[in-house]
Design an enzyme around this catalytic site. Sequence first.
Site, short mmCIF file in Angstrom:
data_model
loop_
_atom_site.label_atom_id
_atom_site.label_comp_id
_atom_site.label_asym_id
_atom_site.label_seq_id
_atom_site.Cartn_x
_atom_site.Cartn_y
_atom_site.Cartn_z
N GLU A 62 0.84 -1.21 0.00
CA GLU A 62 0.00 0.00 0.00
C GLU A 62 0.87 1.25 0.00
O GLU A 62 0.59 2.22 -0.73
CB GLU A 62 -0.91 0.00 1.23
CG GLU A 62 -1.78 1.23 1.35
CD GLU A 62 -2.37 1.38 2.74
OE1 GLU A 62 -2.72 2.51 3.11
OE2 GLU A 62 -2.46 0.37 3.47
N ASP A 66 0.79 3.79 -3.13
CA ASP A 66 0.38 5.18 -2.93
C ASP A 66 1.31 6.12 -3.69
O ASP A 66 0.87 7.05 -4.38
CB ASP A 66 0.39 5.49 -1.43
CG ASP A 66 0.07 6.95 -1.14
OD1 ASP A 66 -1.00 7.41 -1.57
OD2 ASP A 66 0.88 7.63 -0.49
N ASN A 131 -7.30 1.20 0.31
CA ASN A 131 -5.95 0.76 0.66
C ASN A 131 -5.54 -0.44 -0.18
O ASN A 131 -4.39 -0.54 -0.63
CB ASN A 131 -5.89 0.39 2.15
CG ASN A 131 -6.03 1.59 3.05
OD1 ASN A 131 -5.93 2.73 2.60
ND2 ASN A 131 -6.27 1.36 4.33
N GLU A 134 -4.55 0.62 -3.67
CA GLU A 134 -3.18 1.13 -3.71
C GLU A 134 -2.17 -0.01 -3.66
O GLU A 134 -1.17 0.00 -4.39
CB GLU A 134 -2.93 2.09 -2.54
CG GLU A 134 -3.63 3.43 -2.70
CD GLU A 134 -3.37 4.36 -1.54
OE1 GLU A 134 -3.44 5.59 -1.75
OE2 GLU A 134 -3.09 3.88 -0.41
#
EC number: 3.1.26.3
Length: 290
Positions: A62, A66, A131, A134
């Site tokens: 994650e 991101d 989440n 990502e």
Amino acid sequence: MLRNKIDKIRLLFRKDRESYSCFYRILGFYPRNIRLYEQALLHKSTAVRSEKGRPLNNERLEFLGDAILDAIVGDIVYQHFEGKREGFLTNTRSKIVQRETLNKLAVEIGLDKLIKYSTRSSSHNSYMYGNAFEAFIGAIYLDRGYECCKQFMERRIIEPYIDLDKLSRKEVNFKSKLIEWSQKNKMEVSFELIEQSLDKENNPVFQTEVRIEGILGGSGTGYSKKESQQNAAQMTLKKIKGDPEFMASVQEAKTQNNVPAEDTTPESETSLTAENQQIDEIISTEEISV
């Protein structure tokens, strides 16, 4: 094309071909390292550990996803909106990578049905799907690289689900959302114009700082006071959500300012988590068509 044909032939001899086919329907290509994608959908509540005893979940993916997602969406937005200023590009990117949009996208492509989590845990939150999205991007990056990630976002996400031109015209009032959060949590928020200057073309440039209980939250610049306030508020909202040390400083300042503060017993940790979830709810109240 040839690579996919070879992958299809290999797939016939694999015991886990059902999983490969499932990911193929989402990705448009067969994974090379399917374990990355499986880990991307493994929520920390499962408490799974590796053979070496380390926690095995999607948090590291994650983190990576991101950063990659920010770069890819920035790349796409930059190329689509030729000649637009930095503030416009930043705001448009933010509307795509915000948690509510990612939650919706995860559901659209079916990730919500594949996430593994413990039903006994109370650690689930309103942005678990985002989440995972990502983390999924992080898995694609490690498995296939940046260009493949970008193609996935363009062909499988942006084209079918997001109208960039329509999205860019939708205004998000970060200042009002920050004020709404501060009122819910009884926090003092101030917007301070700290500098006004001219750029190389003699256009006025404003810089604003946001303080919560006197603690610096974020700063922003813009070609108007309103734009600088919006950018500063946006940065502050991100800090509230993602910086526990900042929130701890704000809570301490609130106590010192003789404003009723949350108890500092372990229950206050739950309060901070609730505040972060409120931020996601407030940031995500605008309807974005995905």
